[in-house]
Motif scaffolding. Structure first.
Motif, mmCIF file in Angstrom:
data_model
loop_
_atom_site.group_PDB
_atom_site.id
_atom_site.type_symbol
_atom_site.label_atom_id
_atom_site.label_comp_id
_atom_site.label_asym_id
_atom_site.label_seq_id
_atom_site.Cartn_x
_atom_site.Cartn_y
_atom_site.Cartn_z
ATOM 1 N N PHE A 232 15.882 -3.198 21.541
ATOM 2 C CA PHE A 232 16.132 -1.990 20.765
ATOM 3 C C PHE A 232 14.844 -1.171 20.700
ATOM 4 C CE2 PHE A 232 19.069 -5.200 19.143
ATOM 5 C CZ PHE A 232 20.273 -4.510 19.093
ATOM 6 N N PRO A 233 14.950 0.143 20.608
ATOM 7 C CA PRO A 233 13.742 0.962 20.472
ATOM 8 C C PRO A 233 12.982 0.645 19.190
ATOM 9 C CG PRO A 233 15.649 2.310 21.043
ATOM 10 C CD PRO A 233 16.171 0.957 20.698
ATOM 11 N N ALA A 234 11.708 0.884 19.209
ATOM 12 C CA ALA A 234 10.888 0.690 18.012
ATOM 13 C C ALA A 234 11.437 1.527 16.859
ATOM 14 C CB ALA A 234 9.445 1.084 18.303
ATOM 15 N N GLY A 235 11.500 0.913 15.690
ATOM 16 C CA GLY A 235 11.948 1.615 14.494
ATOM 17 C C GLY A 235 13.440 1.770 14.354
ATOM 18 N N TYR A 236 14.200 1.225 15.285
ATOM 19 C CA TYR A 236 15.646 1.455 15.285
ATOM 20 C C TYR A 236 16.315 0.966 14.006
ATOM 21 C CZ TYR A 236 20.556 0.541 16.393
ATOM 22 O OH TYR A 236 21.916 0.470 16.351
ATOM 23 N N PHE A 237 15.968 -0.232 13.555
ATOM 24 C CA PHE A 237 16.688 -0.832 12.429
ATOM 25 C C PHE A 237 16.387 -0.148 11.093
ATOM 26 C CE2 PHE A 237 16.739 -4.190 15.645
ATOM 27 C CZ PHE A 237 18.102 -4.449 15.681
ATOM 28 N N ASP A 238 15.357 0.663 11.050
ATOM 29 C CA ASP A 238 15.030 1.407 9.830
ATOM 30 C C ASP A 238 15.473 2.860 9.916
ATOM 31 O OD1 ASP A 238 13.754 -0.813 8.650
ATOM 32 O OD2 ASP A 238 11.933 -0.396 9.798
ATOM 33 N N GLN B 251 23.026 3.091 11.800
ATOM 34 C CA GLN B 251 24.292 3.148 11.085
ATOM 35 C C GLN B 251 25.381 3.827 11.909
ATOM 36 O OE1 GLN B 251 24.072 1.446 8.273
ATOM 37 N NE2 GLN B 251 21.869 1.277 8.715
ATOM 38 N N GLN B 252 25.035 4.311 13.088
ATOM 39 C CA GLN B 252 25.983 5.009 13.936
ATOM 40 C C GLN B 252 26.682 4.044 14.888
ATOM 41 O OE1 GLN B 252 26.499 8.267 13.264
ATOM 42 N NE2 GLN B 252 24.970 7.910 11.652
ATOM 43 N N PRO B 253 27.825 4.445 15.453
ATOM 44 C CA PRO B 253 28.509 3.572 16.421
ATOM 45 C C PRO B 253 27.642 3.324 17.653
ATOM 46 C CG PRO B 253 29.938 5.370 15.702
ATOM 47 C CD PRO B 253 28.570 5.680 15.191
ATOM 48 N N GLY B 254 27.861 2.166 18.260
ATOM 49 C CA GLY B 254 27.152 1.832 19.483
ATOM 50 C C GLY B 254 25.746 1.346 19.219
ATOM 51 N N GLN B 255 24.942 1.368 20.248
ATOM 52 C CA GLN B 255 23.553 0.974 20.136
ATOM 53 C C GLN B 255 22.764 1.765 21.181
ATOM 54 O OE1 GLN B 255 23.791 -3.286 21.858
ATOM 55 N NE2 GLN B 255 21.957 -2.419 22.790
ATOM 56 N N PRO B 256 21.442 1.832 21.054
ATOM 57 C CA PRO B 256 20.652 2.508 22.088
ATOM 58 C C PRO B 256 20.634 1.676 23.369
ATOM 59 C CG PRO B 256 19.416 2.254 20.019
ATOM 60 C CD PRO B 256 20.604 1.370 19.924
ATOM 61 N N TRP B 257 20.523 2.389 24.494
ATOM 62 C CA TRP B 257 20.512 1.744 25.807
ATOM 63 C C TRP B 257 19.223 2.073 26.567
ATOM 64 C CZ3 TRP B 257 24.466 -1.363 25.317
ATOM 65 C CH2 TRP B 257 25.617 -0.935 24.627
ATOM 66 N N ASN B 258 18.163 2.391 25.855
ATOM 67 C CA ASN B 258 16.960 2.867 26.534
ATOM 68 C C ASN B 258 15.723 2.016 26.297
ATOM 69 O OD1 ASN B 258 16.785 3.641 23.825
ATOM 70 N ND2 ASN B 258 15.663 5.529 24.289
ATOM 71 N N ALA B 259 15.862 0.873 25.629
ATOM 72 C CA ALA B 259 14.707 -0.006 25.436
ATOM 73 C C ALA B 259 14.441 -0.817 26.711
ATOM 74 C CB ALA B 259 14.912 -0.905 24.221
ATOM 75 N N THR B 260 13.507 -1.734 26.642
ATOM 76 C CA THR B 260 12.950 -2.395 27.827
ATOM 77 C C THR B 260 13.988 -3.132 28.653
ATOM 78 O OG1 THR B 260 10.822 -2.621 26.703
ATOM 79 C CG2 THR B 260 11.242 -4.091 28.576
ATOM 80 N N THR B 261 14.776 -3.989 28.023
ATOM 81 C CA THR B 261 15.698 -4.832 28.783
ATOM 82 C C THR B 261 16.728 -4.005 29.529
ATOM 83 O OG1 THR B 261 15.379 -6.617 27.196
ATOM 84 C CG2 THR B 261 17.329 -6.749 28.601
ATOM 85 N N TRP B 262 17.287 -3.000 28.861
ATOM 86 C CA TRP B 262 18.300 -2.169 29.499
ATOM 87 C C TRP B 262 17.704 -1.341 30.635
ATOM 88 C CZ3 TRP B 262 22.900 -3.700 28.655
ATOM 89 C CH2 TRP B 262 23.252 -4.247 27.422
ATOM 90 N N GLY C 172 25.744 5.741 22.174
ATOM 91 C CA GLY C 172 24.381 5.275 21.983
ATOM 92 C C GLY C 172 23.386 6.074 22.802
ATOM 93 N N ARG C 173 22.141 6.014 22.374
ATOM 94 C CA ARG C 173 21.068 6.773 23.001
ATOM 95 C C ARG C 173 20.802 6.288 24.425
ATOM 96 N NH1 ARG C 173 15.024 6.154 20.879
ATOM 97 N NH2 ARG C 173 16.183 5.386 19.066
ATOM 98 N N VAL C 174 20.602 7.221 25.339
ATOM 99 C CA VAL C 174 20.283 6.899 26.736
ATOM 100 C C VAL C 174 19.144 7.813 27.195
ATOM 101 C CG1 VAL C 174 22.614 6.116 27.332
ATOM 102 C CG2 VAL C 174 22.031 8.528 27.613
ATOM 103 N N TRP C 175 18.463 7.416 28.261
ATOM 104 C CA TRP C 175 17.474 8.316 28.858
ATOM 105 C C TRP C 175 18.173 9.506 29.517
ATOM 106 C CZ3 TRP C 175 12.902 7.774 27.066
ATOM 107 C CH2 TRP C 175 12.340 6.522 26.817
ATOM 108 N N PHE C 176 19.329 9.237 30.117
ATOM 109 C CA PHE C 176 20.148 10.268 30.732
ATOM 110 C C PHE C 176 21.512 9.652 31.023
ATOM 111 C CE2 PHE C 176 17.775 8.053 33.989
ATOM 112 C CZ PHE C 176 18.756 7.667 34.878
ATOM 113 N N HIS C 177 22.512 10.469 31.228
ATOM 114 C CA HIS C 177 23.830 9.979 31.620
ATOM 115 C C HIS C 177 23.869 9.833 33.138
ATOM 116 C CE1 HIS C 177 25.693 10.017 27.729
ATOM 117 N NE2 HIS C 177 25.329 11.265 27.522
ATOM 118 N N MET C 178 24.219 8.639 33.597
ATOM 119 C CA MET C 178 24.243 8.376 35.032
ATOM 120 C C MET C 178 25.653 8.411 35.608
ATOM 121 S SD MET C 178 23.405 4.272 35.081
ATOM 122 C CE MET C 178 21.989 4.404 33.993
#
Length: 327
Positions: free
Chosen positions: A66-72, A77-88, A290-296
């Motif tokens: 997850f991106p830094a600071g995400y849980f705070d 609280q929004q649907p989905g999750q971010p897709w732009n952290a390291t593993t993804w 969820g947050r992405v760097w761009f839509h592919m």
């Protein structure tokens, strides 16, 4: 299985990360053609963009999963999750065909600087979630990390029915999950392809049997289709199961193992065939929020070049082994 020239041209008119796979698996271009396109991926388009987003410490977006600071943040609280952290991001780069040397030093930086959000565990050791561990296993092997200990984790954490479930480690389930099992299989296969380690083939076989015994579609308990997710195709699917994603895994595994398709795949194959449009395309069913760097890939309801690549190569693999005419 035929694909018309207009559709093929449409599929080729895209980013090199997709184009080289279309050249290889749909157009059947000579290796020197698709390899030349693949060599462009780190330097232009999506691959270059993702590489440019890397932090100085080797991470992306400041976090492991997850991106830094995400849980705070309100985003949590929004649907989905971010897709732009390291593993993804590593997973995307690997699947785009970026060579490991384009990420020189990344493995060491992550070993030094990245910790899992779960229990602050070291990055390359993995954590307790089978899906996260599957992505990490493949990513680490790709970047030259010794992932043999995490590979054995999959043997030790199989459930009695032969598959895996991300909820099992918290004691919430003793039954395997379609999603978790497919992700485990994909991670194990990628690890085996990269390292040549055949000792985990039996582990893969048990997970494959879990899905095959259900024909990729059905609950063992009731015989009903497991859920709409099995029949709804999307890209990128991230961690989400579908019959199409599962078939693409079995195609890849059959190529690696040198085995023919299992006949229990037949119903799932016909489901994929039934969703093929008259022009040879498949339609995007939805986008994961969820947050992405761009839509592919395209928005919901539009013809998807990625799904068309996957659907086309799945049907061609099946049809060529069943004496179905392929144009």
């Amino acid at each position: 299985m035929s694909i018309d020239e207009r559709t093929l041209t449409w599929m080729l008119d895209t980013d090199p990360a997709l184009r080289w796979q279309v050249e290889k698996d749909v157009a059947h271009a000579p290796p020197e053609v698709w390899r030349a396109t693949r060599d462009r991926v780190p330097h232009e388009g999506w691959g270059a963009l993702l590489l440019s987003k890397q932090d100085a410490d080797g991470q992306w977006a400041g976090g492991a999963y997850f991106p830094a600071g995400y849980f705070d943040s309100e985003e949590a609280q929004q649907p989905g999750q971010p897709w732009n952290a390291t593993t993804w991001t590593l997973k995307d780069l690997r699947e785009f065909g970026v060579p490991a040397h384009a990420l020189g030093g990344t493995a060491d930086k992550l070993a030094q600087n990245s910790r899992w959000e779960y229990d602050d565990l070291p990055y390359w050791g993995g954590e307790v979630d089978v899906c996260i561990n599957s992505f990490t296993l493949a990513n680490g092997a790709w970047l030259g990390v010794d992932m043999s200990a995490l590979a054995e984790w999959f043997r030790e954490h199989r459930l009695a029915d032969g598959g895996w479930n991300c909820e099992a480690e918290e004691g919430d389930s003793v039954r395997s999950s379609f999603h978790s099992t497919l992700n485990a299989l994909r991670g194990l296969l990628a690890y085996q392809r990269i390292t040549g380690d055949r000792s985990l083939t039996e582990v893969r076989r048990s997970g494959e049997e879990y899905l095959l015994s259900r024909k990729l579609l059905y609950r063992a308990s009731t015989g009903e289709v497991v859920a709409p997710f099995a029949t709804h195709f999307l890209y990128p699917n991230r961690h989400v199961y579908s019959a199409l994603a599962a078939l693409d895994y079995f195609r890849d595994a059959a190529d690696f193992d040198g085995t023919p398709p299992d006949e229990r795949l037949a119903e799932a194959v016909e489901l994929v065939r039934s969703q093929r449009q008259p022009d040879g395309t498949w339609i995007q069913s939805r986008r994961l929020p969820g947050r992405v760097w761009f839509h592919m890939d395209v928005p919901e309801g539009e013809p998807s070049p990625w799904l068309t690549l996957i659907g086309t190569r799945v049907l061609e693999w099946w049809d060529t082994t069943h004496d179905v005419a392929v144009a």
